[in-house]
Write a protein that holds these residues in place. Structure first.
Motif, mmCIF file in Angstrom:
data_model
loop_
_atom_site.group_PDB
_atom_site.id
_atom_site.type_symbol
_atom_site.label_atom_id
_atom_site.label_comp_id
_atom_site.label_asym_id
_atom_site.label_seq_id
_atom_site.Cartn_x
_atom_site.Cartn_y
_atom_site.Cartn_z
ATOM 1 N N LEU A 185 0.864 -1.182 0.000
ATOM 2 C CA LEU A 185 0.000 0.000 0.000
ATOM 3 C C LEU A 185 0.905 1.238 0.000
ATOM 4 N N GLY A 186 0.481 2.268 -0.731
ATOM 5 C CA GLY A 186 1.322 3.448 -0.889
ATOM 6 C C GLY A 186 0.862 4.645 -0.083
ATOM 7 N N CYS A 187 1.813 5.546 0.192
ATOM 8 C CA CYS A 187 1.487 6.816 0.838
ATOM 9 C C CYS A 187 2.432 7.905 0.341
ATOM 10 N N PHE A 188 2.215 9.128 0.846
ATOM 11 C CA PHE A 188 2.897 10.332 0.344
ATOM 12 C C PHE A 188 3.210 11.205 1.553
ATOM 13 N N ALA A 189 4.472 11.497 1.786
ATOM 14 C CA ALA A 189 4.847 12.223 2.997
ATOM 15 C C ALA A 189 5.491 13.556 2.625
ATOM 16 N N LEU A 190 4.667 14.605 2.661
ATOM 17 C CA LEU A 190 5.146 15.955 2.337
ATOM 18 C C LEU A 190 5.010 16.865 3.563
ATOM 19 N N SER A 191 3.801 16.896 4.156
ATOM 20 C CA SER A 191 3.558 17.798 5.290
ATOM 21 C C SER A 191 4.386 17.391 6.498
ATOM 22 N N PRO A 198 -0.166 4.409 8.689
ATOM 23 C CA PRO A 198 -0.034 3.239 9.580
ATOM 24 C C PRO A 198 -0.069 1.908 8.853
ATOM 25 N N GLU A 199 -0.589 1.865 7.627
ATOM 26 C CA GLU A 199 -0.715 0.593 6.909
ATOM 27 C C GLU A 199 0.243 0.501 5.726
ATOM 28 N N ALA A 200 0.868 1.615 5.364
ATOM 29 C CA ALA A 200 1.581 1.663 4.078
ATOM 30 C C ALA A 200 2.919 0.922 4.103
ATOM 31 N N ASP A 201 3.301 0.426 2.927
ATOM 32 C CA ASP A 201 4.588 -0.232 2.726
ATOM 33 C C ASP A 201 5.551 0.684 1.988
ATOM 34 N N VAL A 202 4.998 1.467 1.051
ATOM 35 C CA VAL A 202 5.843 2.291 0.171
ATOM 36 C C VAL A 202 5.461 3.756 0.365
ATOM 37 N N CYS A 203 6.486 4.591 0.535
ATOM 38 C CA CYS A 203 6.237 6.005 0.819
ATOM 39 C C CYS A 203 7.006 6.888 -0.165
ATOM 40 N N ASN A 224 14.456 17.107 -2.342
ATOM 41 C CA ASN A 224 14.597 15.806 -3.024
ATOM 42 C C ASN A 224 13.379 14.923 -2.724
ATOM 43 N N ALA A 225 13.124 13.988 -3.638
ATOM 44 C CA ALA A 225 12.062 12.988 -3.398
ATOM 45 C C ALA A 225 12.693 11.599 -3.382
ATOM 46 N N PHE A 226 12.180 10.736 -2.513
ATOM 47 C CA PHE A 226 12.675 9.358 -2.385
ATOM 48 C C PHE A 226 11.500 8.386 -2.375
ATOM 49 N N ILE A 227 11.819 7.129 -2.739
ATOM 50 C CA ILE A 227 10.843 6.045 -2.522
ATOM 51 C C ILE A 227 11.387 5.234 -1.347
ATOM 52 N N VAL A 228 10.578 5.124 -0.290
ATOM 53 C CA VAL A 228 11.064 4.446 0.921
ATOM 54 C C VAL A 228 10.201 3.214 1.226
ATOM 55 N N ASP A 229 10.875 2.093 1.531
ATOM 56 C CA ASP A 229 10.177 0.884 1.996
ATOM 57 C C ASP A 229 9.993 1.044 3.501
ATOM 58 N N LEU A 230 8.779 1.406 3.891
ATOM 59 C CA LEU A 230 8.577 1.796 5.291
ATOM 60 C C LEU A 230 8.793 0.652 6.272
ATOM 61 N N LYS A 231 8.377 -0.571 5.869
ATOM 62 C CA LYS A 231 8.366 -1.652 6.861
ATOM 63 C C LYS A 231 9.715 -2.333 7.023
ATOM 64 N N THR A 232 10.641 -2.078 6.096
ATOM 65 C CA THR A 232 11.916 -2.801 6.184
ATOM 66 C C THR A 232 13.109 -1.865 6.356
ATOM 67 N N THR A 233 12.860 -0.577 6.461
ATOM 68 C CA THR A 233 13.984 0.353 6.548
ATOM 69 C C THR A 233 14.247 0.735 8.002
ATOM 70 N N LYS A 234 15.503 0.531 8.411
ATOM 71 C CA LYS A 234 15.881 0.823 9.802
ATOM 72 C C LYS A 234 15.803 2.327 10.076
ATOM 73 N N ASN A 262 18.012 9.028 11.407
ATOM 74 C CA ASN A 262 19.240 8.547 10.764
ATOM 75 C C ASN A 262 18.970 7.396 9.788
ATOM 76 N N VAL A 263 17.934 7.566 9.018
ATOM 77 C CA VAL A 263 17.569 6.530 8.031
ATOM 78 C C VAL A 263 18.532 6.609 6.843
ATOM 79 N N GLU A 264 19.102 5.461 6.497
ATOM 80 C CA GLU A 264 20.057 5.444 5.379
ATOM 81 C C GLU A 264 19.363 4.909 4.131
ATOM 82 N N LEU A 265 19.395 5.714 3.078
ATOM 83 C CA LEU A 265 18.793 5.303 1.807
ATOM 84 C C LEU A 265 19.881 5.263 0.735
#
Ligand code: CAA
Length: 386
Positions: free
Chosen positions: A125-131, A166-171, A187-197, A222-225
């Motif tokens: 499930l996808g989401c968008f994090a701007l605000s 709360p349910e999303a996998d991809v942000c 910058n914009a990134f695609i983040v795997d929310l459930k597997t990223t430290k 300190n999330v590393e992408l």
């Protein structure tokens, strides 16, 4: 009830999409709608059913497992879902227009292969994090930072009001790299929310409406992408956000139309059944005036949403059309819901009937994906440029 009034405006394929969405909404979504609202329930059992119909990959090309439909079809789907459950419609719209759309338009082939099949199938499930807690309407004032360290991007900051969070996998995440460059430093990134430290999801917000659409903050500590999680090129983030919101705003307009339609349909039924002064209240002019005003504003709002969708499908500029559709439809939706409550009198004010939910659900359409004040600003600035 025939409050749709769109037959002649749609192609045969779009009409088929509409009847499929309407049937699905009435058979599968409607039975859950009150539970979704009253219990703030995320309707997870709908996810595989939505994806089976292609509604979680509306614009995704068939090669990636999507339905490869146009934006008019998307508007129609969102309207039909919102007519029975606004929460479900926004779960679908944030996923399609705020997460999938920017991937389709800005991702590398490798990123598309990695993310689109899972998003279209509902596996992700996808989401968008701007605000952010202190950054809303002034979207260029990002404080969530991305810092390049060798081949790694290090992300620190907090995002707020993330629909599906709360349910999303991809942000789709927006961050500031160079504050002195303002919007050109984003910058914009695609983040795997459930597997990223280092990613943590905040508490589910306790909202006034769209109660089954889960919303939260997301903290990046300190999330590393890696570089292959960057979406587009460095500095393109603001334009990705703005162009994504242009499409998202059409979806919110259609959501508002769906809610307004529900208010009108319930009011028509009530006006036929409820009697006052010896006759059904629908035979009193004061009630007829409300019904007539609701019908006019719903049809006008839908025409604006479909017109913006058609401009998008035709690859014509649509920033102003999208903002106008969202502004008009969201304000019309709130007014229709208020009129619906007025027609229902005391029964409109209690939870036994659905019209009070329509008001609570309609209100957010004047706020998210850009407030009405921001839509006016976008419309005027486009007019002055044109
Ligand atoms: N498409 C592409 N590019 C665009 C654009 C668009 N629609 N709008 C602006 N840009 C570009 C401009 O062309 C400009 O680029 P150049 O410098 O190269 O010319 C650049 O972006 C800056 O534009 P502005 O000067 O107009 O930007 P601004 O800082 O004045 O902001 C704004 C404009 C309209 C107010 C914008 O900040 C905005 O839309 N704010 C509202 C944000 C919003 O809607 N937030 C909701 C978040 S999502 C949400 O609600 C949660 C959820 O999960 C649903």
């Amino acid at each position: 009830m025939s409050t749709e009034n769109v037959e002649f405006e749609l192609t045969e394929e779009q009409r088929l999409v509409r009847s499929t969405a309407k049937d699905f909404a009435e058979k599968e979504v409607l039975p859950l709608a009150r539970k979704v609202d009253h219990e703030h329930y995320f309707p997870k059992e709908l996810i595989p059913k939505l994806s089976a119909l292609g509604f979680l990959g509306v614009f995704v090309p068939e090669e990636f497992g999507g339905a490869e439909l146009d934006f008019v079809s998307y508007s129609v789907i969102v309207e039909e879902l919102a007519r029975v459950c606004a929460s479900t419609s926004v779960i679908v719209s944030a996923h399609n227009s705020l997460c999938i759309w920017p991937i389709l338009n800005h991702a590398s082939d490798e990123q598309k292969k990695r993310y689109l099949p899972k998003l279209a199938s509902g596996e992700s499930l996808g989401c968008f994090a701007l605000s952010e807690p202190s950054t809303g309407s002034d979207a260029a004032a990002q404080t969530c930072m991305s810092k390049k360290e060798g081949d790694t991007w290090v992300i620190n900051g907090v995002k707020n009001w993330v629909t599906n969070g709360p349910e999303a996998d991809v942000c789709i995440l927006f961050t500031m790299e160079n504050p002195e460059e303002k919007h050109k430093g984003i910058n914009a990134f695609i983040v795997d929310l459930k597997t990223t430290k280092g990613v943590s999801i905040g508490k589910k917000e306790d909202k006034l409406g769209i109660c089954g659409s889960p919303t939260s903050s997301i903290t990046f500590d300190n999330v590393e992408l890696s570089n292959d999680q960057l979406l587009g090129t460095p500095g393109l983030g603001f334009k990705i956000a703005m162009s994504t919101l242009d499409g998202g705003r059409i979806g919110i307009a259609s959501q508002a139309v769906g809610i307004a339609r529900a208010a009108l349909e319930d009011s028509l039924q009530y006006a036929r059944e409820r009697k006052a002064f010896g006759k059904p209240i629908g035979q009193h002019q004061s009630i007829q005036n409300h019904l007539a005003d609701m019908s006019c504003s719903i049809d006008a709002a839908r025409l604006m949403a479909l017109s913006a969708s058609r401009r998008k499908d035709a690859k014509l500029p649509y920033t102003r059309a999208a903002a106008q559709a969202k502004l008009f439809a969201s304000e019309a939706s709130v007014q229709c819901a208020l009129k619906g409550i007025q027609i229902h009198g005391g029964y409109g004010y209690v939870r036994e009937f659905n019209v009070e939910r329509y008001l609570r659900d309609a209100k957010i359409t004047e706020i998210y994906e850009g407030t009405s004040e921001i839509q006016r600003l976008v419309i005027a600035s486009q007019l002055l440029k044109e």
